[in-house]
Design an enzyme around this catalytic site. Sequence first.
Site, PDB file in Angstrom:
ATOM      1  N   ASP A  52       0.845  -1.200   0.000  1.00 37.11           N
ATOM      2  CA  ASP A  52       0.000   0.000   0.000  1.00 37.11           C
ATOM      3  C   ASP A  52       0.882   1.252   0.000  1.00 37.11           C
ATOM      4  OD1 ASP A  52       0.889  -0.104   2.602  1.00 37.11           O
ATOM      5  OD2 ASP A  52      -1.085   0.196   3.518  1.00 37.11           O
ATOM      6  N   SER A  53       2.216   1.046   0.013  1.00 37.79           N
ATOM      7  CA  SER A  53       3.134   2.154  -0.268  1.00 37.79           C
ATOM      8  C   SER A  53       2.855   2.701  -1.668  1.00 37.79           C
ATOM      9  CB  SER A  53       4.592   1.693  -0.158  1.00 37.79           C
ATOM     10  OG  SER A  53       4.811   0.543  -0.953  1.00 37.79           O
ATOM     11  N   LYS A 121      -0.920  -9.402   2.828  1.00 32.05           N
ATOM     12  CA  LYS A 121      -0.171  -8.872   3.978  1.00 32.05           C
ATOM     13  C   LYS A 121      -1.064  -7.926   4.750  1.00 32.05           C
ATOM     14  CE  LYS A 121       3.210  -5.602   3.729  1.00 32.05           C
ATOM     15  NZ  LYS A 121       2.653  -4.565   4.639  1.00 32.05           N
ATOM     16  N   GLU A 190       9.646  -3.803  10.418  1.00 32.58           N
ATOM     17  CA  GLU A 190      10.010  -2.505   9.842  1.00 32.58           C
ATOM     18  C   GLU A 190      10.556  -1.555  10.903  1.00 32.58           C
ATOM     19  OE1 GLU A 190       7.271  -0.749   7.075  1.00 32.58           O
ATOM     20  OE2 GLU A 190       8.352   1.157   7.044  1.00 32.58           O
TER      21      GLU A 190
HETATM   22  O1  KIV Z   1       3.556  -1.095   1.648  1.00 31.65           O
HETATM   23  C1  KIV Z   1       4.729  -1.485   1.593  1.00 31.65           C
HETATM   24  O2  KIV Z   1       5.448  -1.281   0.612  1.00 31.65           O
HETATM   25  C2  KIV Z   1       5.243  -2.208   2.732  1.00 31.65           C
HETATM   26  C3  KIV Z   1       6.708  -2.539   2.742  1.00 31.65           C
HETATM   27  C4  KIV Z   1       7.507  -1.340   3.010  1.00 31.65           C
HETATM   28  C5  KIV Z   1       7.017  -3.641   3.675  1.00 31.65           C
HETATM   29  O3  KIV Z   1       4.534  -2.496   3.629  1.00 31.65           O
END
Ligand code: KIV
Length: 273
Positions: A52-53, A121, A190
């Site tokens: 979700d980044s 995730k 993280e």
């Molecule tokens: O959303 C994302 O890209 C993440 C990673 C930084 C682990 O959660």
Amino acid sequence: MLYGGITNRRVTVRDLARAKQHGERWAMLTAYDALTAGVFDEAGIPVLLVGDSAGNCHLGYENTVPVTMDQMVMLSAAVVRGTKRALVVGDMPFGSYQESPAQAMHNAARLMKEAGVGAVKLEGGERSARSIELLVEAGIPVMAHIGLTPQSVHAFGGYPVQGRGDEAAHQLLRDAKAVQQAGAFSVVLEAVPAELAAQVTEQLAIPTVGIGAGVGTDAQVLVWTDMAGMTAGRVPKFVKQYADLRAVLGDAAREFAAEVTAGTFPAPEHSFS
Ligand code: KIV
């Protein structure tokens, strides 16, 4: 095994469990579109996270909070279409699983059915354990995410390192054990001190995936736009930039524009007679 071993099928969570048993480290990158995902797949990256980044790295938001399920389904489906071998993990965005295990189930099923991801995730340790349990019971592989959980940016007041001090370190360990107990196949750590991440890794049977967690985890993940030098401005201390794509693309765009304005593009070889 993960590198050079499997060529005719997708990587599975069982392959990752075996890698931990054999002490094989692996790399994970984020991806948000079919084209980039295809490049990483061809490069042999075994796990791609549609994080979700995407909110701040692809869609132009300030952080991950505004990202919706519909957006995650659309981006995840593109990454699945663009790859042949990588295990594609779809991130569950803020508000898509915190309400109840039933809500988590409904939205995880959307990612599996509509996007075709191989795993999902979600953020949270003890607080997300019941939801993880339900998803795993339903046959959905779950990657957990503890330590700095970016969906809580407003509660954290930014992106501070987590797990510093005895109580915070014990809580991180409890969170790690809770998600393992709930059936998660791996856990992202993280922004936690390297020594603590190494301790957690030693105590867990499932692979840990570090980001800003030192070298002692089983796997490492970076946001692709950070590691390839596409991100504008400052990147976190834990990022290593392996390329300068922003400069390369900018130069290409400027050269194209200069040739158009000078009348030197298209040349005869780019034209039909
Ligand atoms: O959303 C994302 O890209 C993440 C990673 C930084 C682990 O959660």
